[in-house]
Design a protein around this motif. Structure first.
Motif, PDB file in Angstrom:
ATOM      1  N   ALA A  64    -101.784  68.711  30.100  1.00  0.00           N
ATOM      2  CA  ALA A  64    -101.207  67.677  29.245  1.00  0.00           C
ATOM      3  C   ALA A  64    -101.681  67.778  27.797  1.00  0.00           C
ATOM      4  O   ALA A  64    -101.245  67.019  26.943  1.00  0.00           O
ATOM      5  CB  ALA A  64    -101.569  66.297  29.806  1.00  0.00           C
ATOM      6  N   GLY A  65    -102.587  68.683  27.526  1.00  0.00           N
ATOM      7  CA  GLY A  65    -103.085  68.857  26.165  1.00  0.00           C
ATOM      8  C   GLY A  65    -104.036  67.759  25.738  1.00  0.00           C
ATOM      9  O   GLY A  65    -104.149  67.437  24.555  1.00  0.00           O
ATOM     10  N   MET A  66    -104.743  67.135  26.686  1.00  0.00           N
ATOM     11  CA  MET A  66    -105.615  66.005  26.365  1.00  0.00           C
ATOM     12  C   MET A  66    -106.950  66.452  25.772  1.00  0.00           C
ATOM     13  O   MET A  66    -107.653  65.654  25.142  1.00  0.00           O
ATOM     14  CB  MET A  66    -105.862  65.164  27.618  1.00  0.00           C
ATOM     15  N   LEU A  67    -107.329  67.720  26.016  1.00  0.00           N
ATOM     16  CA  LEU A  67    -108.604  68.173  25.467  1.00  0.00           C
ATOM     17  C   LEU A  67    -108.384  68.650  24.041  1.00  0.00           C
ATOM     18  O   LEU A  67    -107.628  69.586  23.810  1.00  0.00           O
ATOM     19  CB  LEU A  67    -109.176  69.309  26.317  1.00  0.00           C
ATOM     20  N   PRO A  68    -108.995  68.035  23.066  1.00  0.00           N
ATOM     21  CA  PRO A  68    -108.699  68.348  21.661  1.00  0.00           C
ATOM     22  C   PRO A  68    -108.993  69.787  21.301  1.00  0.00           C
ATOM     23  O   PRO A  68    -108.302  70.369  20.485  1.00  0.00           O
ATOM     24  CB  PRO A  68    -109.604  67.383  20.883  1.00  0.00           C
ATOM     25  N   ASP A 115    -110.474  75.116  12.865  1.00  0.00           N
ATOM     26  CA  ASP A 115    -110.727  73.696  13.076  1.00  0.00           C
ATOM     27  C   ASP A 115    -112.087  73.426  13.699  1.00  0.00           C
ATOM     28  O   ASP A 115    -112.536  72.273  13.732  1.00  0.00           O
ATOM     29  CB  ASP A 115    -109.636  73.079  13.968  1.00  0.00           C
ATOM     30  N   TYR A 116    -112.742  74.437  14.253  1.00  0.00           N
ATOM     31  CA  TYR A 116    -114.035  74.220  14.882  1.00  0.00           C
ATOM     32  C   TYR A 116    -115.109  74.192  13.796  1.00  0.00           C
ATOM     33  O   TYR A 116    -115.265  75.138  13.020  1.00  0.00           O
ATOM     34  CB  TYR A 116    -114.329  75.311  15.905  1.00  0.00           C
ATOM     35  N   THR A 117    -115.846  73.114  13.758  1.00  0.00           N
ATOM     36  CA  THR A 117    -116.905  72.967  12.755  1.00  0.00           C
ATOM     37  C   THR A 117    -118.174  72.509  13.439  1.00  0.00           C
ATOM     38  O   THR A 117    -118.176  72.121  14.610  1.00  0.00           O
ATOM     39  CB  THR A 117    -116.511  71.919  11.685  1.00  0.00           C
ATOM     40  N   LEU A 159    -121.197  76.174  17.206  1.00  0.00           N
ATOM     41  CA  LEU A 159    -120.657  77.507  16.975  1.00  0.00           C
ATOM     42  C   LEU A 159    -121.723  78.549  17.291  1.00  0.00           C
ATOM     43  O   LEU A 159    -122.836  78.504  16.753  1.00  0.00           O
ATOM     44  CB  LEU A 159    -120.212  77.639  15.517  1.00  0.00           C
ATOM     45  N   VAL A 160    -121.376  79.486  18.184  1.00  0.00           N
ATOM     46  CA  VAL A 160    -122.324  80.519  18.620  1.00  0.00           C
ATOM     47  C   VAL A 160    -121.779  81.871  18.217  1.00  0.00           C
ATOM     48  O   VAL A 160    -120.632  82.215  18.543  1.00  0.00           O
ATOM     49  CB  VAL A 160    -122.550  80.478  20.141  1.00  0.00           C
ATOM     50  N   THR A 201    -118.922  71.076  23.582  1.00  0.00           N
ATOM     51  CA  THR A 201    -117.973  72.134  23.250  1.00  0.00           C
ATOM     52  C   THR A 201    -118.722  73.232  22.517  1.00  0.00           C
ATOM     53  O   THR A 201    -119.340  72.993  21.463  1.00  0.00           O
ATOM     54  CB  THR A 201    -116.837  71.582  22.366  1.00  0.00           C
ATOM     55  N   TYR A 202    -118.663  74.451  23.071  1.00  0.00           N
ATOM     56  CA  TYR A 202    -119.395  75.591  22.535  1.00  0.00           C
ATOM     57  C   TYR A 202    -118.393  76.697  22.218  1.00  0.00           C
ATOM     58  O   TYR A 202    -117.656  77.159  23.090  1.00  0.00           O
ATOM     59  CB  TYR A 202    -120.443  76.078  23.526  1.00  0.00           C
ATOM     60  N   VAL A 203    -118.360  77.092  20.931  1.00  0.00           N
ATOM     61  CA  VAL A 203    -117.377  78.061  20.448  1.00  0.00           C
ATOM     62  C   VAL A 203    -118.089  79.388  20.225  1.00  0.00           C
ATOM     63  O   VAL A 203    -119.041  79.479  19.438  1.00  0.00           O
ATOM     64  CB  VAL A 203    -116.730  77.572  19.143  1.00  0.00           C
TER      65      VAL A 203
END
Length: 792
Positions: free
Chosen positions: A16-20, A28-30, A36-37, A67-69
């Motif tokens: 459903a796309g509920m996870l931003p 967009d990841y900050t 951020l890894v 959330t880990y990018v």
């Protein structure tokens, strides 16, 4: 229950796309909304919102939700979610990660995480050939749950063993993502539950491409709790597997998606290992297809279930080296009460047997079957040759069958109450378009075919031609003899081999088989009457051959049916709501009348139709209207291909009937039976012994004809040939078997025997292009081979 509920909620949220994070672009990841890894060959660095992580060189462990990018390029590192940690989102934002001794990504026991390929990025995770720890590039341990999604691309290389692997009680869900997997063994595997809801998946595997298989064979920690289920509701899957395309030890459920599945090179691959499993879809329990577009090209069965197969929707195109659709129990196609002739759509372009199950039921759908053996077969190897559980039931749909052997073949009953059935089969020996061993009840629908007539029912039909069983498994040769054309038994020294003289061969001389020194010599054979290696075709009594246009007309000349024959047909059976009992109908072949018949209802003593043939063609009923038979055997019509062979073996006390009124020509023959028959042939007494076959078995062992093993096992065609060959003293003489596509499947021990038997006309092909050396031989086939053997 909690684990599975959380996994389901996570999958729903992803869909459903509920996870931003799944909607965010890479930029967009900050540090404000994620950690951020960055990975390099020498280090890992992290900064941002979440601090639940540990770094040891290039190994990153996640210890808390967040959330880990991940980005960067690392040739020996890892990402691990610690035991019991939930609420983790791992975003791959242009990551290339390899681990040289373990999995690149690991979820430890009971952990839960989502793995997302960021929009516009390509990512690769892999292990190496030398990895010896987790044996997968992505590992999901006991009780853990992993969901994979995103609008980017992810490539997983399982260089040691598997690509993605879930252990006991683990759940893996794949959503919208571009996922490429290359694996030495299994591609995408999970012991408990594997769910695919969307995405584009391309999997190349040295084992199974998609798999759910609990490790119950682990002697120390057997997995007795995992379900082994695979559920697919959407996506596009391109699967190329050396073994099974999709395997579920539990239930396999398909309700949507597009599938392109190829196993072990496809249906033209000849399997040399009988234990190999190279099926398209395989279920240990039930296999259900309610939608989707399925294309399967498999070296083994295309669709297979150890229990039931149900197909109620979808479009399926299947090419199989073995059965196209096989159920050990019930095979159901369509929906009960449905009137649709288009749903489901099943197109079987190549198969050994098209549809097989203990019971095969068709309610609706458009079904085309091409099979080298039976088109639809009600059978089960566990139940044996005879069972009252066998049935073919057709209540609706549109069924078109092109079979090399029997079109509709039930080892018990056939019931047609609706639908449209057009069926073609071999016109050879005991093979025909319609063949059954119980009752054939016709009470509705439209039927066009040939073979055995209905024996019961409320809808009238007409039958023109030879409608007794007309086939068997040994007619057919490399040049077209038999195999859809049929053949007559060989003549004797005083007759001919063209079928015009039906006298059986001269009985063998039973004396002089054992010399005074105890050495064995073959019995003296009569001279003359040697069967040709190219036994003649049986011509259709109606002049029907491939391409013939067959028309059925009523008395006013109105055309009720037009069909184009796919091969020789010695009879025509037609029924529809337009056929009225007691009225007369005409059958035309290429616009020429070949017979008329009065419409009738099926009766329990149904026999060949008393129709008007062209002069000199076809068998005729006797004066009282019933089919003339051999002796008291009601199941051996005088015009059947095996009549003279039955007469020969019974009159010479080689074989007996199964009762005073039945020979059971299509029943199986055991190895012990043949040993006993050959002992009788040699003039030996087989009476006495602790078991009925003991004398014959001991004789066969002493003479080197058989090792005496497995006397109760059904004898195969190649085993029968081998015993006859040894009995004859293993003479020289070999035929070229290259015209048979399955010649390579003849067992090494039987090669010379099969070649000799083919050369001397004792054994011919099951069809024009197949020998079927490992197929079970029937009593009629054994009788015929003994008769031909005696005529040498």
């Amino acid at each position: 229950m909690k684990k599975k509920l959380l996994a389901a909620l996570l999958a729903s949220a992803l869909a459903a796309g509920m996870l931003p994070t799944s909607a965010c672009a890479a930029s967009d990841y900050t540090t404000a909304n994620a950690t951020l890894v960055t990975l390099t060959d020498s280090s890992a660095t992290a900064k941002g919102k979440y601090i639940g992580y540990e770094i040891d060189g290039t190994d990153v462990s996640i210890t808390a939700a967040g959330t880990y990018v991940f980005s960067g390029d690392c040739d020996n590192g890892s990402i691990t979610v610690k035991k019991g940690v939930t609420g983790v989102t791992i975003v791959l934002n242009g990551l290339t990660l390899t681990n040289d001794d373990s999995a690149a990504i690991t979820l430890n026991k009971t952990a839960e995480a989502s793995l997302i390929a960021a929009a516009g990025t390509t990512n690769t995770v892999a292990d190496t050939e030398g990895s010896n720890d987790e044996n997968a590039a992505v590992k999901v341990k006991n009780g853990a749950s992993l969901s994979i999604s995103g609008t980017g691309a992810l490539t997983v290389d399982g260089n040691a063993k598997n690509g993605i692997k879930g252990a006991a009680d683990a759940v893996i869900t794949v959503g919208e993502v571009k996922l490429n997997i290359n694996a030495v063994n299994d591609g995408l595997s999970c012991d408990d539950e594997l769910n695919i809801t969307g995405g584009t998946l391309s999997i190349t595997a040295g084992g199974d491409a998609v798999k759910a298989s609990p490790d119950t064979g682990d002697t120390e920690n057997p997995d007795t709790t995992s379900l082994g289920n695979v559920t697919i509701t959407g996506g596009t899957l391109t699967l190329n597997a050396t073994e099974d395309g999709i395997q579920a030890d539990g239930d396999l459920t398909i309700s949507g998606g597009t599938f392109h599945v190829k196993t072990n090179g496809g249906h033209t691959t000849a399997l040399t290992d009988d234990s190999a499993s190279c099926k398209g879809f395989k279920a240990g329990k039930t296999l259900t297809v309610t939608g989707g577009t399925v294309n399967v090209d498999s070296a083994d069965d295309a669709l297979h279930a150890n229990e039931d197969v149900t197909i109620t929707g979808g479009t399926l195109t299947l090419a199989a080296g073995d059965d196209a659709v096989h159920a050990d129990n019930d095979l159901v196609i369509g929906t009960k009460g449905a009137s649709s002739t288009s749903t489901p759509r099943i197109n079987i372009t190549a198969s050994y047997e098209g549809l097989e199950g203990t019971t095969v039921t068709v309610y609706s759908g458009d079904i085309d079957v091409v099979a080298s053996d039976d088109g639809v077969n009600a059978a089960n190897s566990t139940l044996g040759e005879r069972s009252d559980k066998y049935a073919i039931n057709i209540a609706g749909g549109d069924l078109y069958i092109d079979a090399g052997s029997d079109g509709l073949d039930s080892n018990n009953d056939i019931n047609i109450t609706g639908g449209k059935v057009e069926v073609y089969g071999a016109d050879a020996m005991m093979d025909a378009a319609i063949d059954y061993d119980g009752t054939f009840t016709l009470s509705g629908g439209t039927l066009f075919g040939a073979g055995m007539e209905p024996s019961a029912g409320t809808q009238a039909y007409i039958a023109v031609g030879e409608t007794s069983p007309s086939g068997g498994g040994m007619g057919g040769g490399p040049n077209g003899q038999g195999g859809g054309q049929g053949m007559t038994p060989p003549g004797d020294a005083n007759g001919t081999n063209d079928g015009t003289n039906g006298n059986p061969p001269t009985p063998p001389n039973f004396s002089g088989n054992t010399s005074t020194d105890g050495t064995f010599t073959p019995p003296t054979k009569p001279s003359g009457g040697k069967p040709s290696g190219n036994l003649p075709n049986r011509e259709s009594a109606l002049g029907i051959k491939k391409g013939s246009v067959i028309t059925v007309q009523d008395s006013s000349g109105k055309t009720l049916c037009t069909a184009t024959a796919l091969g020789s047909m010695s009879s025509v059976i037609f029924s529809s709501a337009d056929i009225k009992e007691g009225e007369t109908y005409t059958v035309l072949v290429d616009d020429t009348s070949v017979g008329t018949a009065e419409a009738k209802l099926g009766t329990t003593d149904s026999s060949s139709s008393n129709s008007n043939f062209k002069p000199g063609q076809g068998g005729q009923p006797n004066q009282n209207g019933s089919q003339a038979t051999v002796g008291s055997f009601k199941d051996v019509p005088q015009n059947s291909w095996f009549a003279s062979a039955v007469q020969y073996v019974t009159s010479n006390s080689l074989m007996n009937g199964t009762s005073t009124t039945a020979f059971s020509p299509s029943a199986t023959m055991s190895r012990g039976m043949l040993m006993t028959v050959l002992a009788r042939y040699a003039g030996e007494s087989t009476e006495g012994g602790t078991v009925w076959y003991e004398k014959g078995m001991n004789w066969a062992k002493n003479k080197g004809i058989s090792d005496g093993s497995a006397p109760n096992r059904n004898i195969t065609r190649e085993q029968l040939a081998a015993m006859l060959y040894r009995y004859a003293g293993e003479p020289d003489g070999a035929a070229d078997l290259s015209a048979y596509t399955d010649a390579g499947s003849v067992s090494a021990y039987a090669e010379k025997a099969v070649q000799w038997c083919v050369k001397n006309g004792i054994l011919t092909g099951k069809t024009s292009s197949t020998l079927a050396p490992k197929a079970t031989a029937t009593r009629a086939e054994c009788a015929a081979m003994l008769q031909r053997f005696a005529a040498l």
